[in-house]
Design a protein around this motif. Sequence first.
Motif, PDB file in Angstrom:
ATOM      1  N   ARG A  66       0.822  -1.223   0.000  1.00 41.32           N
ATOM      2  CA  ARG A  66       0.000   0.000   0.000  1.00 41.32           C
ATOM      3  C   ARG A  66       0.845   1.257   0.000  1.00 41.32           C
ATOM      4  NH1 ARG A  66      -3.030   1.123   4.281  1.00 41.32           N
ATOM      5  NH2 ARG A  66      -1.702   0.017   5.773  1.00 41.32           N
ATOM      6  N   PHE A  67       1.988   1.220   0.657  1.00 38.54           N
ATOM      7  CA  PHE A  67       2.869   2.380   0.760  1.00 38.54           C
ATOM      8  C   PHE A  67       4.093   2.165  -0.115  1.00 38.54           C
ATOM      9  CE2 PHE A  67       1.666   3.881   5.350  1.00 38.54           C
ATOM     10  CZ  PHE A  67       0.327   3.872   4.994  1.00 38.54           C
ATOM     11  N   THR A  68       4.619   3.287  -0.641  1.00 38.10           N
ATOM     12  CA  THR A  68       5.845   3.245  -1.428  1.00 38.10           C
ATOM     13  C   THR A  68       6.769   4.366  -0.983  1.00 38.10           C
ATOM     14  OG1 THR A  68       4.676   2.352  -3.356  1.00 38.10           O
ATOM     15  CG2 THR A  68       6.851   3.324  -3.732  1.00 38.10           C
ATOM     16  N   ILE A  69       7.979   4.001  -0.623  1.00 35.41           N
ATOM     17  CA  ILE A  69       8.982   5.001  -0.252  1.00 35.41           C
ATOM     18  C   ILE A  69       9.870   5.264  -1.461  1.00 35.41           C
ATOM     19  CG2 ILE A  69      10.624   3.288   0.654  1.00 35.41           C
ATOM     20  CD1 ILE A  69      11.372   5.378   2.806  1.00 35.41           C
ATOM     21  N   SER A  70      10.256   6.521  -1.622  1.00 39.28           N
ATOM     22  CA  SER A  70      11.137   6.883  -2.727  1.00 39.28           C
ATOM     23  C   SER A  70      11.970   8.084  -2.304  1.00 39.28           C
ATOM     24  CB  SER A  70      10.332   7.196  -3.993  1.00 39.28           C
ATOM     25  OG  SER A  70       9.477   8.304  -3.776  1.00 39.28           O
ATOM     26  N   ARG A  71      12.912   8.447  -3.138  1.00 43.19           N
ATOM     27  CA  ARG A  71      13.754   9.611  -2.848  1.00 43.19           C
ATOM     28  C   ARG A  71      14.250  10.227  -4.140  1.00 43.19           C
ATOM     29  NH1 ARG A  71      18.344   7.696   0.872  1.00 43.19           N
ATOM     30  NH2 ARG A  71      19.093   9.849   0.567  1.00 43.19           N
ATOM     31  N   ASP A  72      14.552  11.510  -4.060  1.00 43.06           N
ATOM     32  CA  ASP A  72      15.144  12.251  -5.166  1.00 43.06           C
ATOM     33  C   ASP A  72      16.360  12.962  -4.593  1.00 43.06           C
ATOM     34  OD1 ASP A  72      15.887  14.030  -7.153  1.00 43.06           O
ATOM     35  OD2 ASP A  72      13.828  14.432  -7.762  1.00 43.06           O
ATOM     36  N   ASN A  73      17.526  12.408  -4.806  1.00 46.45           N
ATOM     37  CA  ASN A  73      18.731  12.982  -4.207  1.00 46.45           C
ATOM     38  C   ASN A  73      19.064  14.354  -4.795  1.00 46.45           C
ATOM     39  OD1 ASN A  73      19.021  10.829  -2.482  1.00 46.45           O
ATOM     40  ND2 ASN A  73      20.528   9.768  -3.759  1.00 46.45           N
ATOM     41  N   ALA A  74      18.655  14.603  -6.020  1.00 48.12           N
ATOM     42  CA  ALA A  74      18.898  15.917  -6.614  1.00 48.12           C
ATOM     43  C   ALA A  74      18.090  17.000  -5.910  1.00 48.12           C
ATOM     44  CB  ALA A  74      18.554  15.881  -8.092  1.00 48.12           C
ATOM     45  N   LYS A  75      16.960  16.601  -5.328  1.00 46.98           N
ATOM     46  CA  LYS A  75      16.095  17.563  -4.627  1.00 46.98           C
ATOM     47  C   LYS A  75      16.227  17.442  -3.107  1.00 46.98           C
ATOM     48  CE  LYS A  75      12.579  17.801  -8.250  1.00 46.98           C
ATOM     49  NZ  LYS A  75      11.128  17.630  -8.579  1.00 46.98           N
ATOM     50  N   ASN A  76      17.096  16.549  -2.643  1.00 50.14           N
ATOM     51  CA  ASN A  76      17.254  16.344  -1.201  1.00 50.14           C
ATOM     52  C   ASN A  76      15.918  16.054  -0.520  1.00 50.14           C
ATOM     53  OD1 ASN A  76      20.001  16.706  -1.329  1.00 50.14           O
ATOM     54  ND2 ASN A  76      20.070  18.357   0.186  1.00 50.14           N
ATOM     55  N   THR A  77      15.125  15.217  -1.160  1.00 50.45           N
ATOM     56  CA  THR A  77      13.783  14.952  -0.645  1.00 50.45           C
ATOM     57  C   THR A  77      13.464  13.462  -0.703  1.00 50.45           C
ATOM     58  OG1 THR A  77      13.036  17.133  -1.385  1.00 50.45           O
ATOM     59  CG2 THR A  77      11.338  15.528  -0.844  1.00 50.45           C
ATOM     60  N   ALA A  78      12.828  12.992   0.362  1.00 47.51           N
ATOM     61  CA  ALA A  78      12.295  11.636   0.400  1.00 47.51           C
ATOM     62  C   ALA A  78      10.774  11.713   0.442  1.00 47.51           C
ATOM     63  CB  ALA A  78      12.829  10.885   1.616  1.00 47.51           C
ATOM     64  N   TYR A  79      10.139  10.659  -0.025  1.00 51.39           N
ATOM     65  CA  TYR A  79       8.681  10.651  -0.125  1.00 51.39           C
ATOM     66  C   TYR A  79       8.110   9.354   0.451  1.00 51.39           C
ATOM     67  CZ  TYR A  79       9.863  14.147  -3.652  1.00 51.39           C
ATOM     68  OH  TYR A  79      10.373  15.234  -4.312  1.00 51.39           O
ATOM     69  N   LEU A  80       6.859   9.443   0.849  1.00 51.00           N
ATOM     70  CA  LEU A  80       6.108   8.249   1.219  1.00 51.00           C
ATOM     71  C   LEU A  80       4.732   8.367   0.573  1.00 51.00           C
ATOM     72  CD1 LEU A  80       6.213   5.599   2.882  1.00 51.00           C
ATOM     73  CD2 LEU A  80       4.973   6.845   4.679  1.00 51.00           C
ATOM     74  N   GLN A  81       4.511   7.580  -0.465  1.00 47.47           N
ATOM     75  CA  GLN A  81       3.210   7.529  -1.108  1.00 47.47           C
ATOM     76  C   GLN A  81       2.357   6.506  -0.379  1.00 47.47           C
ATOM     77  OE1 GLN A  81       1.910   9.343  -3.769  1.00 47.47           O
ATOM     78  NE2 GLN A  81      -0.006   8.319  -3.249  1.00 47.47           N
ATOM     79  N   MET A  82       1.219   6.950   0.120  1.00 47.72           N
ATOM     80  CA  MET A  82       0.344   6.081   0.912  1.00 47.72           C
ATOM     81  C   MET A  82      -0.980   5.922   0.190  1.00 47.72           C
ATOM     82  SD  MET A  82       1.161   7.549   4.726  1.00 47.72           S
ATOM     83  CE  MET A  82       0.342   9.108   4.423  1.00 47.72           C
ATOM     84  N   ASN A  83      -1.271   4.714  -0.221  1.00 47.82           N
ATOM     85  CA  ASN A  83      -2.519   4.398  -0.912  1.00 47.82           C
ATOM     86  C   ASN A  83      -3.365   3.451  -0.069  1.00 47.82           C
ATOM     87  OD1 ASN A  83      -1.599   5.894  -3.150  1.00 47.82           O
ATOM     88  ND2 ASN A  83      -0.632   4.075  -4.046  1.00 47.82           N
ATOM     89  N   SER A  84      -4.627   3.358  -0.418  1.00 47.52           N
ATOM     90  CA  SER A  84      -5.552   2.451   0.289  1.00 47.52           C
ATOM     91  C   SER A  84      -5.454   2.635   1.796  1.00 47.52           C
ATOM     92  CB  SER A  84      -5.253   0.994  -0.087  1.00 47.52           C
ATOM     93  OG  SER A  84      -5.355   0.800  -1.476  1.00 47.52           O
TER      94      SER A  84
END
Length: 124
Positions: A66-84
Motif C-alpha cells: 500500500r505504501f511506497t517510499i522513494s527519494r530524489d537525491n537531486a532535490k534532497n527529498t524523500a517521499y512516502l506515497q500512501m494508498n488504500s
Amino acid sequence: VQLQASGGGLVQAGGSLRLSCAASGRTFSSSAMGWFRQAPGKEREFVAAISWSGILRFYADSVKGRFTISRDNAKNTAYLQMNSLKPEDTAVYYCAGAGSEWRLRVGPGEVDYWGQGTLVTVSS
C-alpha cells in the motif's frame, strides 16, 4: 542534516496521501532515509526505509503493498506515497535518517536524525 516533513492531512479510508521529507545538509544523498509513525498511546514504529541509492526498500508488514517510499537525491527529498489508507494508519508520521537502511529497520533507537512529524488522520 535537518529534516522537514509535510503532506499530512485528513483523508477518508481508501484514499491516498503523499508525504514529503525535505532535507538540508550535504549528507542526505549518502544517508538512508525512512519513515516511522506513532499513533496515540502507542510506541513509535518503523514504516519504511530506503537506501541512499534508492535501490533497497523495506516496509513494515502492515503497509506492504500500500505504501511506497522513494527519494530524489537531486532535490534532497524523500517521499512516502500512501494508498488504500485505513483508519489504523492514523498517526503522526516522522521522517528519519541514518547511516544505513538496516539500522532504520531495527527501530527508532537507531535513528540519527528526525524530522518534526506530520499528522495523518484517516476517517472511516
